[in-house]
Design an enzyme around this catalytic site. Structure first.
Site, mmCIF file in Angstrom:
data_model
loop_
_atom_site.group_PDB
_atom_site.id
_atom_site.type_symbol
_atom_site.label_atom_id
_atom_site.label_comp_id
_atom_site.label_asym_id
_atom_site.label_seq_id
_atom_site.Cartn_x
_atom_site.Cartn_y
_atom_site.Cartn_z
ATOM 1 N N CYS A 2 0.858 -1.169 0.000
ATOM 2 C CA CYS A 2 0.000 0.000 0.000
ATOM 3 C C CYS A 2 0.898 1.222 0.000
ATOM 4 O O CYS A 2 2.101 1.107 -0.153
ATOM 5 C CB CYS A 2 -0.957 -0.043 1.185
ATOM 6 N N ARG A 27 -0.373 1.100 -6.796
ATOM 7 C CA ARG A 27 0.146 0.037 -5.943
ATOM 8 C C ARG A 27 -0.945 -0.936 -5.498
ATOM 9 O O ARG A 27 -0.653 -2.021 -5.009
ATOM 10 C CB ARG A 27 0.828 0.635 -4.713
ATOM 11 N N TRP A 73 -4.170 -1.719 1.599
ATOM 12 C CA TRP A 73 -4.560 -2.990 0.990
ATOM 13 C C TRP A 73 -4.762 -3.960 2.135
ATOM 14 O O TRP A 73 -3.824 -4.274 2.868
ATOM 15 C CB TRP A 73 -3.467 -3.473 0.038
ATOM 16 N N GLY A 99 3.012 -3.219 5.398
ATOM 17 C CA GLY A 99 3.651 -4.445 5.829
ATOM 18 C C GLY A 99 2.808 -5.232 6.808
ATOM 19 O O GLY A 99 1.599 -5.007 6.950
ATOM 20 N N GLU A 482 2.630 -16.698 -18.910
ATOM 21 C CA GLU A 482 2.462 -15.251 -18.766
ATOM 22 C C GLU A 482 1.132 -14.795 -19.343
ATOM 23 O O GLU A 482 0.438 -13.931 -18.773
ATOM 24 C CB GLU A 482 3.634 -14.524 -19.439
ATOM 25 N N GLU A 489 -5.442 -12.053 -14.179
ATOM 26 C CA GLU A 489 -5.192 -10.891 -13.331
ATOM 27 C C GLU A 489 -6.190 -9.765 -13.562
ATOM 28 O O GLU A 489 -6.691 -9.172 -12.605
ATOM 29 C CB GLU A 489 -3.788 -10.332 -13.606
#
Length: 609
Positions: A2, A27, A73, A99, A482, A489
């Protein structure tokens, strides 16, 4: 995973903090908040986008000359306003945090015993109360932050303010990026240079264990042993324009189209000067490469797929055994150390925690030959590595990596050539031929980009599907991986990739008319094998979408759709074949109306386990 931004100035910092959060939106986050000191701790938090928080800030006319802001996040606790940052303790301390604090439960129990009442489910609130506990004893925010950092286990970057100390922002870093921006009579703290680049280009990168006190007039830093240190000041080359969309609808689209330039910039020194091993990788690189007998690549996500391609290149060009492992798996298993092995870490940000911890583990095991391939100068992983090769992709904002991947690929091919040259396996004639191939890569990428209208037509069909298979063989199997990753995603279509020869060993059971099958089919030695695998799909009623080289002999027919990519470019073919699978994912997501740049549940810089 974040964003943090903080500022102290002689002017209202609310616009600075808000703009900084906007520049950190790439982010990944699910809530945003801001706190300023103005007769008290004034705080606004909102679930959702920064724009929603900004509207509330304007409605409340929030102002202040010192403040902190954050995009969260969710890890500990759901996506709710009480769990959003900043967190406040006793109306005195406000904290933002990136974190995970691994010992938060033990610290929470300790703080409850001391009389603290928790308002959230987060591990971050523990930090706020710990700092308040120590601040009440010393009335020194810098000291209280140092004592708190000593109590915390895990990965973190924090920014802290105290109501009764309006002249200080404190910060601490362990495992998560944190930078100080240096202005004239004003200073800043952020998790990413992009958050403060509009205010200053002079930045200081904090190191693991550092605690910092930021004032208007200057900055104090102590290291993990609480000794005063001077961290080097850098002038960032990033421009504020780098985070602007320009003519593009999304950052991912912009970054896909920037790939010819990004790749050309990355290989510019190689094309101009040849494979000059020490210049490209570091002063001792020739000696290191000459003496190694194996290579170990450690990476995660898209970077891991780049490593899988590199295995083919390094073994094929340099004749050196190469293994590729996910960083988060390597660090937790008993591995056999080989002092003569080159350990290569790949990370776009240089702060990927899984990869950083894997590098630390490798060094603990005695691996002294370490090389980082990274896009961000002076980030943690390059600083911890003996040798470095910097890609020149420029800033990548879209969560789904595109130009970082292709620049990693050309960097890894350069590594294969460099190892071969150091070992005397690259003749002058072969080096010239390899460089000639590299010179054509940006043009091949541009050619592939010109296929966008055809890919868009495919995306119309894919947008109606919920599952897809991607197939490739040999060096193109990682491209299939990929492609599947990109599709899942950002479009949220379930997609899987297999080596095409694996079809008959299980995946073929999934194939029917509702399962599109994407095939990477270059004109290489395995083409006829791939065609046989395609027949297996057609025999079960599957619909094929084939990316074939211009010189491949494919014809469209019922249930077989073909897009012709550039002519086969030998061992560098995976780079050109990456472009259409990126475009397919992007346009499919666009048709499905998903948030292309900020897909749900994901973040750009993965700094937690």
């Amino acid at each position: 995973m974040c964003g943090i931004v903080a500022a102290i100035a002689d002017r209202n910092v609310v616009p600075i903090l808000t703009e900084g959060l906007k520049r950190l939106e790439y982010r990944g986050y699910d809530s945003a908040g801001i706190a300023v000191l103005n007769g008290g701790i004034q705080r606004v938090r909102r679930v959702g986008r920064v724009a929603e928080m900004e509207s509330a800030v304007k409605a409340e006319n929030l102002q202040g000359i010192l403040g902190i802001a954050h995009t969260r996040w969710a890890t500990h606790g759901g996506v709710t306003e009480p769990n959003a940052h900043p967190h406040v303790s006793s109306n005195e301390i406000a904290v933002v945090h990136n974190g995970i604090i691994e010992n938060h439960e033990a610290q929470r129990a300790r703080l409850i015993a001391l009389g603290y009442v928790f308002q959230s489910q987060t591990d971050t609130e523990v930090i706020a109360h710990l700092i308040h506990h120590y601040y009440a004893q010393s009335k020194n925010l810098f000291e209280a932050t140092q004592r708190t950092a000593a109590d915390m286990h895990g990965a973190y970057a924090i920014g802290v303010v105290a109501l009764s100390d309006p002249e200080t922002i404190a910060g601490a870093r362990m495992g998560c990026p944190l930078v100080v921006g240096l202005g004239e009579g004003e200073n800043f703290l952020a998790s990413d240079v992009s958050a403060v680049i509009a205010e200053t280009k002079r930045v200081m990168y904090l190191e693991d264990g550092d605690v910092v006190a930021i004032h208007r007039s200057g900055v104090e830093v102590v290291d993990k042993d609480r000794r005063k240190v001077d961290r080097k000041i850098y002038v960032s080359q990033l421009s504020a324009d780098a985070v602007d969309l320009g003519v593009y609808q999304h950052y991912m689209q912009k970054e896909i189209h920037e790939q010819p330039r990004a790749v050309a910039d990355t290989i510019e020194g190689v094309i101009d000067n040849g494979v000059d091993v020490d210049t490209l990788f570091g002063d001792s690189a020739t000696g290191v490469f000459r003496d190694i007998d194996a290579v170990l690549v450690l990476a995660s996500g898209t970077s891991y797929y780049a490593g899988l391609v590199a295995k083919y290149w390094i073994e094929g060009v340099a004749g050196i055994r190469t293994d590729v492992e996910l960083g988060h798996e390597y660090r937790y298993r008993d591995s056999i150390a080989n002092p003569r092995q080159l350990v290569v870490t790949i990370s776009q940000s240089g702060e990927t925690l899984d990869t950083m911890e894997a590098l630390k583990r490798a060094k603990e095991l005695g691996h002294g030959n370490t090389l980082s391939i990274c896009n961000v100068r002076e980030s943690a992983i390059p600083r911890a590595s003996r040798l470095v090769f910097y890609t020149r992709a420029g800033m990548e904002i879209g969560v789904a990596s595109t130009k970082a991947f292709t620049t990693q690929l050309v960097s890894l091919y350069t590594l294969a050539l460099a190892i071969a040259k150091a070992k005397g396996k690259l003749t002058a004639e072969r080096e010239a031929a390899e460089l000639e191939q590299l010179r054509f890569v940006p043009g091949s990428i541009q050619h592939a980009l010109n296929l966008e209208p055809q890919v868009q037509a495919w995306a119309e069909r894919f947008a109606q599907k919920e599952h897809a298979l991607f197939l490739g063989r040999g060096i193109h199997y990682p491209v299939a991986l990929e492609g599947a990753l990109k599709l899942k995603e950002i479009s949220y279509i379930h997609a899987e990739a297999y080596p095409a020869g694996e079809l008959k060993h299980g995946p073929l059971a999934l194939v029917d008319s509702n399962m599109p099958v994407v095939v990477i089919a270059p004109n290489d030695a395995l083409l006829e094998k791939v065609k046989s695998n395609m027949q297996e799909v057609r025999a079960r009623g599957g619909e094929l979408y084939v990316f074939a080289d211009l010189d491949s002999h494919f014809t469209e027919s019922e249930g077989v759709h073909v897009i012709r990519t550039p002519r086969y470019s030998g061992v560098l073919s995976p780079i050109a074949h990456t472009i259409p699978v990126q475009l397919l994912a992007y346009h499919t997501a666009l048709k499905r109306g998903t948030d292309v740049d900020k897909p749900r549940n994901l973040a750009k810089s993965v700094t937690v386990e």
